[in-house]
Scaffold this motif. Structure first.
Motif, PDB file in Angstrom:
ATOM      1  N   VAL A 182      33.140  47.203  32.985  1.00 50.31           N
ATOM      2  CA  VAL A 182      34.246  46.425  33.420  1.00 50.31           C
ATOM      3  C   VAL A 182      34.010  46.180  35.028  1.00 50.31           C
ATOM      4  CG1 VAL A 182      36.341  46.032  33.792  1.00 50.31           C
ATOM      5  CG2 VAL A 182      35.917  46.947  31.620  1.00 50.31           C
ATOM      6  N   CYS A 183      33.922  44.890  35.498  1.00 54.51           N
ATOM      7  CA  CYS A 183      33.654  44.643  36.756  1.00 54.51           C
ATOM      8  C   CYS A 183      34.731  44.444  37.587  1.00 54.51           C
ATOM      9  CB  CYS A 183      32.854  43.355  36.797  1.00 54.51           C
ATOM     10  SG  CYS A 183      32.098  43.078  38.419  1.00 54.51           S
ATOM     11  N   LEU A 184      35.059  45.178  38.724  1.00 56.37           N
ATOM     12  CA  LEU A 184      36.290  45.308  39.757  1.00 56.37           C
ATOM     13  C   LEU A 184      35.624  44.383  40.845  1.00 56.37           C
ATOM     14  CD1 LEU A 184      37.734  47.167  38.016  1.00 56.37           C
ATOM     15  CD2 LEU A 184      38.193  48.705  39.818  1.00 56.37           C
ATOM     16  N   ILE A 185      36.201  43.524  41.047  1.00 57.27           N
ATOM     17  CA  ILE A 185      35.769  42.482  42.285  1.00 57.27           C
ATOM     18  C   ILE A 185      36.890  42.655  43.339  1.00 57.27           C
ATOM     19  CG2 ILE A 185      35.304  40.338  43.087  1.00 57.27           C
ATOM     20  CD1 ILE A 185      34.305  39.561  40.269  1.00 57.27           C
ATOM     21  N   VAL A 186      36.511  43.166  44.550  1.00 60.12           N
ATOM     22  CA  VAL A 186      37.426  43.332  45.581  1.00 60.12           C
ATOM     23  C   VAL A 186      37.005  43.473  46.759  1.00 60.12           C
ATOM     24  CG1 VAL A 186      37.196  45.847  44.959  1.00 60.12           C
ATOM     25  CG2 VAL A 186      38.993  45.200  46.228  1.00 60.12           C
ATOM     26  N   SER A 187      37.912  42.985  47.813  1.00 61.35           N
ATOM     27  CA  SER A 187      37.393  42.956  49.236  1.00 61.35           C
ATOM     28  C   SER A 187      38.216  44.029  50.073  1.00 61.35           C
ATOM     29  CB  SER A 187      37.407  41.511  49.904  1.00 61.35           C
ATOM     30  OG  SER A 187      38.814  41.273  50.125  1.00 61.35           O
ATOM     31  N   GLU A 188      37.653  44.284  51.069  1.00 63.13           N
ATOM     32  CA  GLU A 188      38.232  45.350  51.831  1.00 63.13           C
ATOM     33  C   GLU A 188      39.134  46.619  51.147  1.00 63.13           C
ATOM     34  OE1 GLU A 188      40.908  42.652  53.761  1.00 63.13           O
ATOM     35  OE2 GLU A 188      40.150  43.252  55.707  1.00 63.13           O
ATOM     36  N   MET A 189      38.230  47.106  50.293  1.00 63.23           N
ATOM     37  CA  MET A 189      38.809  48.073  49.486  1.00 63.23           C
ATOM     38  C   MET A 189      38.981  49.496  49.881  1.00 63.23           C
ATOM     39  SD  MET A 189      35.162  49.598  47.643  1.00 63.23           S
ATOM     40  CE  MET A 189      36.062  51.113  47.736  1.00 63.23           C
ATOM     41  N   ASP A 190      38.930  49.437  51.232  1.00 61.53           N
ATOM     42  CA  ASP A 190      39.026  50.999  51.929  1.00 61.53           C
ATOM     43  C   ASP A 190      40.836  50.713  52.424  1.00 61.53           C
ATOM     44  OD1 ASP A 190      38.387  49.041  53.662  1.00 61.53           O
ATOM     45  OD2 ASP A 190      37.531  50.335  55.044  1.00 61.53           O
ATOM     46  N   THR A 191      41.296  49.695  52.070  1.00 60.00           N
ATOM     47  CA  THR A 191      42.612  49.814  52.531  1.00 60.00           C
ATOM     48  C   THR A 191      43.444  50.384  51.500  1.00 60.00           C
ATOM     49  OG1 THR A 191      42.991  47.566  53.706  1.00 60.00           O
ATOM     50  CG2 THR A 191      44.155  47.759  51.605  1.00 60.00           C
ATOM     51  N   PRO A 192      44.588  51.078  51.921  1.00 59.90           N
ATOM     52  CA  PRO A 192      45.322  52.046  51.329  1.00 59.90           C
ATOM     53  C   PRO A 192      45.951  51.518  49.530  1.00 59.90           C
ATOM     54  CG  PRO A 192      46.132  52.269  53.434  1.00 59.90           C
ATOM     55  CD  PRO A 192      45.144  50.987  53.458  1.00 59.90           C
ATOM     56  N   TYR A 193      46.429  50.088  49.830  1.00 58.65           N
ATOM     57  CA  TYR A 193      46.922  49.503  48.692  1.00 58.65           C
ATOM     58  C   TYR A 193      45.857  49.073  47.761  1.00 58.65           C
ATOM     59  CZ  TYR A 193      48.033  45.864  45.218  1.00 58.65           C
ATOM     60  OH  TYR A 193      48.162  45.195  44.200  1.00 58.65           O
ATOM     61  N   ARG A 194      44.819  48.652  48.131  1.00 58.54           N
ATOM     62  CA  ARG A 194      43.546  48.513  47.244  1.00 58.54           C
ATOM     63  C   ARG A 194      43.072  49.471  46.643  1.00 58.54           C
ATOM     64  NH1 ARG A 194      42.001  43.669  49.633  1.00 58.54           N
ATOM     65  NH2 ARG A 194      43.340  41.940  49.283  1.00 58.54           N
ATOM     66  N   SER A 195      42.655  50.736  47.383  1.00 60.11           N
ATOM     67  CA  SER A 195      42.151  52.006  47.113  1.00 60.11           C
ATOM     68  C   SER A 195      43.078  52.539  45.746  1.00 60.11           C
ATOM     69  CB  SER A 195      41.928  52.864  48.090  1.00 60.11           C
ATOM     70  OG  SER A 195      42.765  53.017  48.769  1.00 60.11           O
ATOM     71  N   ALA A 255      34.537  43.026  30.804  1.00 58.38           N
ATOM     72  CA  ALA A 255      35.670  42.103  31.627  1.00 58.38           C
ATOM     73  C   ALA A 255      35.352  42.248  33.063  1.00 58.38           C
ATOM     74  CB  ALA A 255      37.011  42.871  31.172  1.00 58.38           C
ATOM     75  N   SER A 256      36.138  41.254  33.566  1.00 61.18           N
ATOM     76  CA  SER A 256      36.016  41.307  34.962  1.00 61.18           C
ATOM     77  C   SER A 256      37.391  41.364  35.648  1.00 61.18           C
ATOM     78  CB  SER A 256      35.438  40.188  35.670  1.00 61.18           C
ATOM     79  OG  SER A 256      34.138  40.360  35.259  1.00 61.18           O
ATOM     80  N   ILE A 257      37.794  42.140  36.450  1.00 55.15           N
ATOM     81  CA  ILE A 257      39.297  42.028  36.827  1.00 55.15           C
ATOM     82  C   ILE A 257      39.004  41.927  38.536  1.00 55.15           C
ATOM     83  CG2 ILE A 257      41.167  43.683  37.578  1.00 55.15           C
ATOM     84  CD1 ILE A 257      40.324  45.566  35.047  1.00 55.15           C
ATOM     85  N   ILE A 258      39.841  40.886  38.832  1.00 53.56           N
ATOM     86  CA  ILE A 258      39.617  40.124  40.323  1.00 53.56           C
ATOM     87  C   ILE A 258      41.039  40.689  41.073  1.00 53.56           C
ATOM     88  CG2 ILE A 258      39.242  38.105  41.589  1.00 53.56           C
ATOM     89  CD1 ILE A 258      37.880  36.896  39.111  1.00 53.56           C
ATOM     90  N   LEU A 259      40.534  41.406  41.971  1.00 56.24           N
ATOM     91  CA  LEU A 259      41.715  41.528  43.129  1.00 56.24           C
ATOM     92  C   LEU A 259      41.669  40.805  44.246  1.00 56.24           C
ATOM     93  CD1 LEU A 259      41.379  45.535  42.972  1.00 56.24           C
ATOM     94  CD2 LEU A 259      42.315  43.964  41.257  1.00 56.24           C
ATOM     95  N   LEU A 283      43.142  38.683  36.517  1.00 54.32           N
ATOM     96  CA  LEU A 283      43.527  38.187  37.777  1.00 54.32           C
ATOM     97  C   LEU A 283      44.888  38.712  38.351  1.00 54.32           C
ATOM     98  CD1 LEU A 283      42.786  34.391  37.520  1.00 54.32           C
ATOM     99  CD2 LEU A 283      41.231  35.713  38.256  1.00 54.32           C
ATOM    100  N   ILE A 284      44.622  39.619  39.515  1.00 60.26           N
ATOM    101  CA  ILE A 284      45.822  40.263  39.942  1.00 60.26           C
ATOM    102  C   ILE A 284      46.151  39.814  41.104  1.00 60.26           C
ATOM    103  CG2 ILE A 284      46.615  42.650  40.530  1.00 60.26           C
ATOM    104  CD1 ILE A 284      44.864  44.044  38.757  1.00 60.26           C
ATOM    105  N   ASN A 285      47.559  39.288  41.145  1.00 55.67           N
ATOM    106  CA  ASN A 285      48.209  38.419  42.486  1.00 55.67           C
ATOM    107  C   ASN A 285      47.319  37.492  42.925  1.00 55.67           C
ATOM    108  OD1 ASN A 285      50.479  40.045  42.543  1.00 55.67           O
ATOM    109  ND2 ASN A 285      49.573  41.518  43.877  1.00 55.67           N
ATOM    110  N   ARG A 286      46.696  36.439  41.922  1.00 59.80           N
ATOM    111  CA  ARG A 286      45.699  35.467  42.337  1.00 59.80           C
ATOM    112  C   ARG A 286      46.489  34.160  42.320  1.00 59.80           C
ATOM    113  NH1 ARG A 286      43.135  36.811  45.671  1.00 59.80           N
ATOM    114  NH2 ARG A 286      44.777  38.330  45.965  1.00 59.80           N
ATOM    115  N   ASP A 287      47.766  33.939  41.675  1.00 56.23           N
ATOM    116  CA  ASP A 287      48.556  32.916  41.841  1.00 56.23           C
ATOM    117  C   ASP A 287      48.041  31.810  41.005  1.00 56.23           C
ATOM    118  OD1 ASP A 287      50.861  31.896  42.847  1.00 56.23           O
ATOM    119  OD2 ASP A 287      49.330  30.332  43.405  1.00 56.23           O
ATOM    120  N   GLU A 288      46.748  31.253  41.398  1.00 49.38           N
ATOM    121  CA  GLU A 288      46.185  30.077  40.871  1.00 49.38           C
ATOM    122  C   GLU A 288      45.833  30.472  39.007  1.00 49.38           C
ATOM    123  OE1 GLU A 288      42.438  27.235  41.777  1.00 49.38           O
ATOM    124  OE2 GLU A 288      43.142  28.533  43.242  1.00 49.38           O
TER     125      GLU A 288
END
Lengths: 339, 339
Positions: free
Chosen positions: A73-86, A129-133, A154-159
């Motif tokens: 399962v693919c986790l797609i994320v930017s700035e993953m060292d941020t507390p909430y993201r991690s 699956a892919s999960i987009i953060l 899609l997590i918190n992606r709105d569109e």
DNA sequence: GAAATTGTTGCACGCGATTGCAAAAAGAGG
DNA sequence: CCTCTTTTTGCAATCGCGTGCAACAATTTC
């Protein structure tokens, strides 16, 4: 001759070798490692013994090829060292492991193109699956994913995206509650501190807060700057607190901003929280519970989000595209008067 | 009839279909997507066109099966939502992507058994390499990995493993420098705040610090408690600061502990840093730069660690097992007098 | 004891790609 | 135009596994 091949040579033991050693056919080996397949107790024992001795492990690549199900399962994320993201990543990968799936991590930069590339990679690896953060992929790509039978969250992606599960927070409603909390605390001049990246959920918080203020006939100051990090909070506080009409309440788009705002208010402007100024954040990162902050904030239920996402992956889709709305809980702490 | 199969059905387009549409053989398609293979400009163009139209993507599972190289690298880690860990993971996965590899994330609990399981999973997926950030796997497993041709990297794991790359910090030497720094600041009663998990690098820091103190003929207080988290720092500070002979300098095994110690010293014991008490941490997590802490600490060069690890994966091994020693830089900030 | 039922096992094919090999095509040189 | 060299191309084998099918063995039933 071929030194490079020599070095990268991987020599894993195959089912054939196990079969030979156990004196059975290759199918027997395969069946031994396939839950629910028909094997006698005796052959199973002999196969297991041989497998153990040789250090055999089923090749998941080949199995995925056959079963048409990679387990990735693919986790797609930017700035993953941020507390909430991690913490979200941790929760998700934990849930995935519980259903014998495994997370591939792809970090992207801000651009949507890099998200597209990540999804293409997910397709190449036949991810289940892919999960987009972070970010928002092009519709053509998501359509291809869905058409190929890949699940999409899609997590918190709105569109909206056809065939995908969308997990969203009720940002507007939460922002509304933040405003109410400030009013109860007797704050007169409220402000909203936002980053300028303009992602949908951040904007929703801003809009919700502003709307609540307007509804109550109160003026609200909005300031935007930089990424959603501590340092931006510092700048935002400097801008807000040097205003002629200094705000006595700041709702921050997320906790990191809030930390920056609080530190700056205290150390640079010598204000006390919550007497001179009230602060509310968003996310519920661990740092907010530290006694230097003790921040009142909205809790994103990462475990619940992770659970919903993963359980949807293992269950058949009911409709074309599903949306899940979650209301974050307001956690009262010491950065707001009253409570 | 078979509803479950129906739902999970994935229908990806294969090279055969692209070949048919482009009017060429399957091999031609394969060669088009294999860098350095021999294809005429004309066929390549037609293949690409067909692939584009059909949404074709090379199946990396099948490719990995043939090439005996999956492109996957397994990251084994516990408590990955911790600031230091998550920044290391970010750095590593970033470096991996730069060489077209992709990180699979496995989080473990404290037990070494779960690390063993993780490595077994890595073998099953024919990962090109595994990078271990937490725990220590059994020798039989690591031997199997190495024998199978899988690369192995151990980060801050101390114990040796044949055929693996070990990246270690020079904890002892750093701890020695911490003691010197306290001495220069004129501290009289030094203490070491440690967790009680007893991982090698934490113990090395403790031992180095104690050794330096003994060498200088100074008594040192050592306190151990809980995991390496903020809350443990709180407890440790309470124990240390209620002692008859209250320490005026605390070296903390890592930054999270230091944050807890500082907050408790200030808010609960009303001490000022660095006048009443000096504090040094370890890791260089972002929070330490926040103005509430402004902590003097040793910087783990995560980018350098990541780069070394990944570059070793792509280069042939030179010897049987390689150790890399890194000396963390002492970053001076406001939590120690002088400087 | 014969027939029916149930449970195991091995064979052979397919999954989707890569690649050595030899044939075919294209280009070079005289 | 013919020969020699270089590219390009397709065939077929291979990677490690899952699984339908038919054969076979073991057990039950009458």
């Amino acid at each position: 001759m071929r030194e490079k091949a020599d070095v990268n040579q991987k020599i894993f033991v195959s089912a054939k070798e196990v079969a030979d050693r156990a004196g059975v056919s290759r199918s027997a080996v395969s069946r031994t490692f396939t839950p629910g397949a028909s094997v006698s107790e005796e052959t199973r024992r002999r196969v297991m013994e041989a497998a153990e001795a040789l250090g055999y492990h089923v090749n998941h690549l080949a199995r995925g090829l056959m079963r048409n199900e990679s387990g990735l399962v693919c986790l797609i994320v930017s700035e993953m060292d941020t507390p909430y993201r991690s913490s979200l990543i941790r929760a998700i990968s934990h849930q995935l492991q519980a259903v014998s799936k495994i997370a591939m991590l792809i970090n992207t930069d801000r651009s949507d193109k890099s998200v597209d590339d990540a999804l293409r990679l997910a397709i190449s690896y036949r991810a289940d699956a892919s999960i987009i953060l972070s970010g928002m992929p092009d519709k053509s790509i998501t359509d291809l994913c869905v058409k190929s039978g890949q699940r999409l969250v899609l997590i918190n992606r709105d569109e909206e995206r056809e065939g995908a599960l969308m997990i969203n927070l009720n940002d507007r409603e939460a922002a509304h509650r933040a405003f109410i909390a400030f009013q109860r605390a007797g704050c007169r001049r409220v402000a909203f501190a936002n980053s300028d990246v303009g992602t949908p959920s951040l904007m929703a918080r801003e809009e919700g807060f502003v709307a609540a203020a307007i509804e109550a006939g109160v003026e609200v100051i909005v300031e935007r700057f930089g990424p959603t990090r501590y340092q931006s909070g510092v700048i935002l506080a400097q801008r807000l607190l040097t205003r002629e009409a200094r705000p006595d309440a700041i709702f921050c788009a997320n906790d990191l901003l809030a930390c920056g705002v609080m530190d700056t208010a205290r150390h640079q402007f010598k204000l006390t929280v919550p007497d001179d100024i009230c602060v509310i954040g968003f996310d519920y990162i661990e740092q907010c519970s530290w006694s230097s902050y003790d921040l009142t904030t909205f809790a994103q239920p990462v475990d619940q989000i992770a659970k919903e996402a993963v359980s949807w992956l293992t269950h058949p889709a009911k409709t074309d595209s599903i949306a899940s709305q979650i209301s974050p809980e307001l956690v009262w702490r010491g950065s707001v008067r009253g409570g």
